[in-house]
Scaffold this motif. Structure first.
Motif, short mmCIF file in Angstrom:
data_model
loop_
_atom_site.label_atom_id
_atom_site.label_comp_id
_atom_site.label_asym_id
_atom_site.label_seq_id
_atom_site.Cartn_x
_atom_site.Cartn_y
_atom_site.Cartn_z
N PRO A 1 -34.51 78.70 -26.73
CA PRO A 1 -33.49 78.14 -27.65
C PRO A 1 -33.42 78.90 -28.97
N ALA A 2 -34.60 79.27 -29.50
CA ALA A 2 -34.61 80.00 -30.77
C ALA A 2 -34.01 81.39 -30.59
N MET A 3 -34.28 82.04 -29.47
CA MET A 3 -33.72 83.36 -29.23
C MET A 3 -32.19 83.30 -29.13
N GLU A 4 -31.67 82.21 -28.58
CA GLU A 4 -30.21 82.05 -28.53
C GLU A 4 -29.63 81.95 -29.94
N ARG A 5 -30.27 81.16 -30.80
CA ARG A 5 -29.80 81.05 -32.18
C ARG A 5 -29.93 82.39 -32.90
N ARG A 6 -31.03 83.09 -32.67
CA ARG A 6 -31.24 84.38 -33.30
C ARG A 6 -30.13 85.35 -32.91
N SER A 7 -29.82 85.39 -31.62
CA SER A 7 -28.79 86.30 -31.14
C SER A 7 -27.44 85.98 -31.75
N MET A 8 -27.12 84.68 -31.85
CA MET A 8 -25.85 84.29 -32.45
C MET A 8 -25.77 84.72 -33.91
N LEU A 9 -26.84 84.45 -34.69
CA LEU A 9 -26.85 84.80 -36.10
C LEU A 9 -26.78 86.31 -36.30
N THR A 10 -27.46 87.06 -35.43
CA THR A 10 -27.43 88.52 -35.55
C THR A 10 -26.04 89.06 -35.23
N ALA A 11 -25.42 88.56 -34.17
CA ALA A 11 -24.08 89.02 -33.82
C ALA A 11 -23.08 88.70 -34.93
N LEU A 12 -23.22 87.53 -35.57
CA LEU A 12 -22.35 87.19 -36.68
C LEU A 12 -22.53 88.16 -37.84
N PHE A 13 -23.79 88.48 -38.14
CA PHE A 13 -24.05 89.36 -39.28
C PHE A 13 -23.59 90.79 -39.00
N LEU A 14 -23.82 91.26 -37.79
CA LEU A 14 -23.40 92.62 -37.44
C LEU A 14 -21.91 92.70 -37.15
N GLN A 15 -21.28 91.53 -36.98
CA GLN A 15 -19.84 91.44 -36.71
C GLN A 15 -19.47 92.23 -35.45
N LYS A 16 -20.23 91.94 -34.41
CA LYS A 16 -19.94 92.56 -33.12
C LYS A 16 -20.34 91.59 -32.02
N PRO A 17 -19.78 91.74 -30.82
CA PRO A 17 -20.13 90.81 -29.74
C PRO A 17 -21.58 90.97 -29.32
N LEU A 18 -22.11 89.91 -28.72
CA LEU A 18 -23.45 89.99 -28.17
C LEU A 18 -23.50 91.02 -27.05
N PRO A 19 -24.49 91.93 -27.03
CA PRO A 19 -24.65 92.82 -25.86
C PRO A 19 -24.83 91.98 -24.60
N LYS A 20 -24.28 92.43 -23.53
CA LYS A 20 -24.33 91.68 -22.28
C LYS A 20 -25.78 91.44 -21.86
N GLY A 21 -26.08 90.17 -21.55
CA GLY A 21 -27.43 89.81 -21.10
C GLY A 21 -28.33 89.30 -22.20
N VAL A 22 -27.95 89.46 -23.46
CA VAL A 22 -28.77 88.99 -24.59
C VAL A 22 -28.48 87.51 -24.83
N PRO A 23 -29.53 86.68 -24.98
CA PRO A 23 -30.96 86.96 -24.88
C PRO A 23 -31.55 86.57 -23.53
N ARG A 24 -30.69 86.29 -22.57
CA ARG A 24 -31.16 85.75 -21.29
C ARG A 24 -32.03 86.75 -20.54
N ASP A 25 -31.59 88.01 -20.44
CA ASP A 25 -32.30 89.02 -19.66
C ASP A 25 -33.46 89.58 -20.45
N VAL A 26 -34.62 89.72 -19.78
CA VAL A 26 -35.79 90.24 -20.48
C VAL A 26 -35.77 91.76 -20.53
N THR A 27 -35.00 92.40 -19.65
CA THR A 27 -34.93 93.86 -19.60
C THR A 27 -33.48 94.30 -19.65
N LEU A 28 -33.17 95.21 -20.58
CA LEU A 28 -31.83 95.75 -20.69
C LEU A 28 -31.91 97.26 -20.83
N GLU A 29 -30.80 97.94 -20.59
CA GLU A 29 -30.75 99.37 -20.85
C GLU A 29 -30.79 99.61 -22.35
#
Length: 815
Positions: A669-697
């Motif tokens: 749950p905290a990682m979901e909030r972190r991802s949302m806050l980071t995407a808002l600050f960077l003003q870009k969409p969440l990378p696909k799979g974040v934060p659900r997937d543990v491994t990404l390219e």
């Protein structure tokens, strides 16, 4: 209560004394938030709610409790308690404790409660008493070790003489001392100026907040009030005009003292804006002596305080009465002359049916609890005693609870929103008694159901009262929010907007209000204000919905911890509604940030009362939303004493192999909030799979972004930080080879990616890996370098480019 002054305590005691508009309450709030826990006692339920709103906007509702005689908002684990002085739960020990308007210890009816808090209420580390400078000699006498500070008013207060209602400048308040006179003045101002807000002490917080919001937003420019505005309510006033200079104080009609006039006049000129005061031209000029005293803030010192013995004897009603009548042993105190609970006890103890039941200590204690039910109606006291008699008799019979049928007969007639202002205020006063009783859970079969019912009735009456006030004292042309909240510019079928917020303006037309019709704006806003955290829905893009309808969205702030709010279609809200919605949603935003940090109490740990290293490390953890590299934490952690380290560990802070982190900040749950806050600050969409997937390219992240989203780039892949820590822990364990192998199988990395990850983490998850690490340790242990922290998205050098990597190779663990 022992009437002798308390002995010197090791805890700090501070008295902040001075006139109005000195920022005393603000400084107390700031100081409280620098501690791990705190409690503030306020003189009014209305003021307690205002301070509660201010504190929750800073730290979120999940960490703050509100306690008054009639209202309780208790999260599971509150750190801070905002209370009326009478409702302070003093059995709960907190680090910081404050009592506001301590000069009320001289009040003839309520003073004994404030005196008790002055003598006995203490925080473990720090206690503040706030109030008028007239209390200085008394405080110095009773608490010699207290640090007494004089607060200076931030703006000037000047006498402006007599004025007519017609000549009052905008942003003025007219003060009277009876409801009838307030209504009369409000009607006159409505005819002259088109609209006025009304504030009475008898209003519910719900009604008062709606009226104040209407004034503060500029929807109306004038306010008519009783002296309820004198106790710390923050209003944007430029001028205060007295419509009367005397009042009935519960015992007699008397002239107001100069310090009482100053308390009210001081509401003008908030913060750095100068203010003025005067009288209406129906009154004579204030005497030069009074004017000088108010302008210079010089008043006679308080020479005695009202006191009542708190060491009560419950052996019998007579013994209890005798103990309440006991005289103080200190010449600074005067025994309270009268109090409703004492008078009720005298009357009830003479009733044969009651006397037959008070045969033991428990029965006498119950009788005293019943006597303390407040009489909000302020009518015939005998009527109130009759209610207390029946309540006690029912609690003393059967299973010791109130009969639901009898209770329903008392409450049901009050569930009626028809009638004029006086009728609604009478019902509101009556339901407050039952709201108070419903908070006594042991007295009721289904306490939660009765709490909900009485609060619903009080809310409905409050809404109806606000509507009547608006209808009577605000011309329709001056304010549009009294209409039913249905936008007339479009219909659901005709709307061509693609905005997800397009239906917001129609929302309240789809929901029934208290009278079965379309809900008004005020009713809907109050539903939002009263809603719990779980009621709101927040999506991955920061959109906030309430009861299935889009309400607002989070937008970029100065950093990830400070998102801002944008209401959906703000033009549909009136100014007062906007302010109240924004204040509630700011508290929600703080809760979301706290969730992202795993509950880490950054506000208190970065305060001035902490050591520099604790403040520094806590600030870094907060800046990193609960996760930072070892390089960022290394130096300050090494300088920290063991007690401070244990304190942080108790809050969930852990020393990982590559990161310092709050345990719950790596939970899903905290990682979901972190991802949302980071995407808002960077003003870009969440990378696909974040934060659900543990491994990404690794290519999924831009430069310096991976760590901000909670990942670390290792070769061609990015692993979620919680998995990185698990891998590092497995690699450093003597038998960690199989564990690491199992983790790699879960990650499903190809051979090349796996080799790159191992190089980056400085380990080899195969047979003999542990022996190789031990051989490396025997060759010599060098302390980890204190280099610059790796930034989000950067690639650490193979085989340990910083403290975290060396830790994974078996380097020394920081102390």
């Amino acid at each position: 209560m022992n009437s002798s002054p308390p002995s010197r305590s090791a805890a700090i005691v501070v008295a902040e004394l001075g006139p109005t508009n000195t920022g005393k309450t603000h400084r107390a709030i700031e100081r409280m938030l620098e501690h791990d826990s705190g409690m503030m006692g306020l003189p009014l339920r209305l003021l307690a709610r205002e301070v509660y709103d201010r504190v929750t906007a800073r730290v979120g509702e999940g960490r703050v409790a509100l306690m008054t005689g009639e209202e309780k908002r208790l999260p599971p684990r509150p750190d801070y308690w905002i209370c009326t002085v009478e409702a302070m739960p003093l059995d709960r020990k907190v680090d910081f404790l404050a009592v506001d308007e301590i000069q009320l210890a001289a009040h003839r009816e309520r003073g004994h409660v404030f005196t008790d808090r002055l003598l006995h209420a203490r925080g473990r580390k720090e206690t503040w008493f706030l109030g008028a400078d007239t209390m200085r000699p008394m405080l110095q006498s009773l608490i010699p070790h207290a640090s007494v500070k004089r607060a200076t008013r931030l703006s000037q207060l000047r006498y402006a003489g007599r004025r007519s209602l017609k000549s009052l400048p905008p942003r003025s308040a007219v003060v009277a001392f009876s409801a009838d006179r307030v209504y009369e003045l409000a009607e006159s101002l409505r005819r002259l100026r088109g609209g006025v807000a009304v504030v009475l002490g008898a209003l519910s917080p719900r009604t008062r907040n709606a009226q104040v919001a209407m004034y503060q937003s500029g929807e109306v420019q004038y306010l008519v009030a009783t002296d309820a505005i004198g106790m710390g309510l923050n209003l944007d006033l430029n001028h205060v005009a007295f419509a009367a200079l005397s009042k009935y104080d519960g015992a007699e009609q008397r002239d107001l003292f100069s310090d009482e006039l100053a308390q009210i006049a001081g509401r003008a000129g908030r913060h750095l804006n100068d203010g003025s005061f005067g009288t209406l031209n129906t009154l004579p000029e204030l005497s030069p002596r009074v004017v000088t005293a108010i302008e210079s803030h010089q008043f006679p010192a308080v020479r005695s305080l009202i006191w009542r013995n708190a060491e009560l004897d419950f052996e019998s009603p007579e013994a209890l009465l005798d103990s309440l009548c006991r005289a103080p042993r200190h010449n600074a105190f005067i025994r309270v002359e009268r109090a409703d609970d004492f008078d009720a006890l005298k009357d009830l103890s003479q009733i044969p049916a009651v006397r037959d039941l008070v045969t033991d200590r428990a029965a006498v204690e119950l009788l005293w609890q019943v006597c303390q039910i407040p009489d909000f109606r302020k009518g015939l006291f005998g009527q109130h005693v009759g209610l207390l008699r029946e309540t006690f008799l029912q609690l003393s019979a059967g299973d010791g609870t109130l009969d639901p049928t009898w209770l329903g007969k008392q409450v049901s007639p009050l569930d009626d929103v028809s009638g004029d202002l006086h009728t609604l205020m009478d019902r509101l006063a009556a339901i407050r008694i039952w709201t108070y009783i419903s908070q006594r859970s042991s007295w009721l079969h289904d306490a939660e159901q009765w709490q909900e019912r009485t609060r619903h009735i009080e809310d409905a009456l409050g809404d109806a009262l606000h509507e009547r006030l608006v209808e009577r004292f605000v011309q329709r042309a001056a304010r549009r929010s009294a209409r039913r909240f249905v936008r007339a510019t479009t219909t659901p079928g005709a709307s061509g907007s693609d905005s997800p917020f397009a239906k917001l303006g129609l929302l309240l037309g789809e929901v029934s209000g208290a009278d079965g019709g379309a809900m008004t704006e005020e009713q809907f806003v109050q539903r939002v204000v009263d809603a719990t955290h779980e009621t709101f829905e927040v999506d991955a893009l920061g959109g906030i919905s309430f009861e299935g309808q889009p309400l607002a969205r989070l937008v970029r702030g100065t950093d990830r911890r400070s998102p801002q709010l944008a209401l959906a279609e703000p033009e549909v809200w009136t100014g007062g509604a906007r302010r109240r919605l924004e204040r509630r949603l700011q508290a929600l935003a703080r809760d979301l940030v706290t969730e992202a940090m795993g509950g880490f109490p950054a506000e208190s740990l970065t305060g001035a009362g902490r050591s520099p290293v604790t403040r520094g490390l806590s600030y870094r953890l907060a800046e990193g939303v609960g996760v930072i590299t070892r390089a960022e934490a290394w130096e300050q952690w090494g300088l920290m004493d063991e007690e401070s380290k244990e304190r942080l560990r108790s809050l969930g802070v852990r020393e990982g192999r590559r990161y310092f982190y709050v345990v719950d900040a790596l939970a899903p749950p905290a990682m979901e909030r972190r991802s949302m806050l980071t995407a808002l600050f960077l003003q870009k969409p969440l990378p696909k799979g974040v934060p659900r997937d543990v491994t990404l390219e690794a290519a999924a992240f831009g430069p310096r972004e991976a760590r901000a989203f909670g990942y670390e780039v290792l070769g061609s892949v990015a692993l979620r930080i919680d998995v990185v820590e698990r891998l590092c822990e497995a690699l450093r364990h003597p038998q960690g080879g199989p564990r690491a192998q199992a983790l790699f199988q879960e990650l499903r990395l190809d051979a090349g990616a796996r080799a790159a990850v191992l190089r980056e983490l400085g380990g080899a998850a195969g047979p003999g890996a542990a022996q190789k690490r031990r051989r490396r340790r025997r060759r010599g242990n060098k302390p980890p370098s204190h280099g610059q922290p790796a930034h989000a998205g950067s690639h650490p050098s193979p085989r340990g480019s910083g403290p975290g990597a060396r830790g994974a190779q078996g380097g020394p663990k920081p102390e």
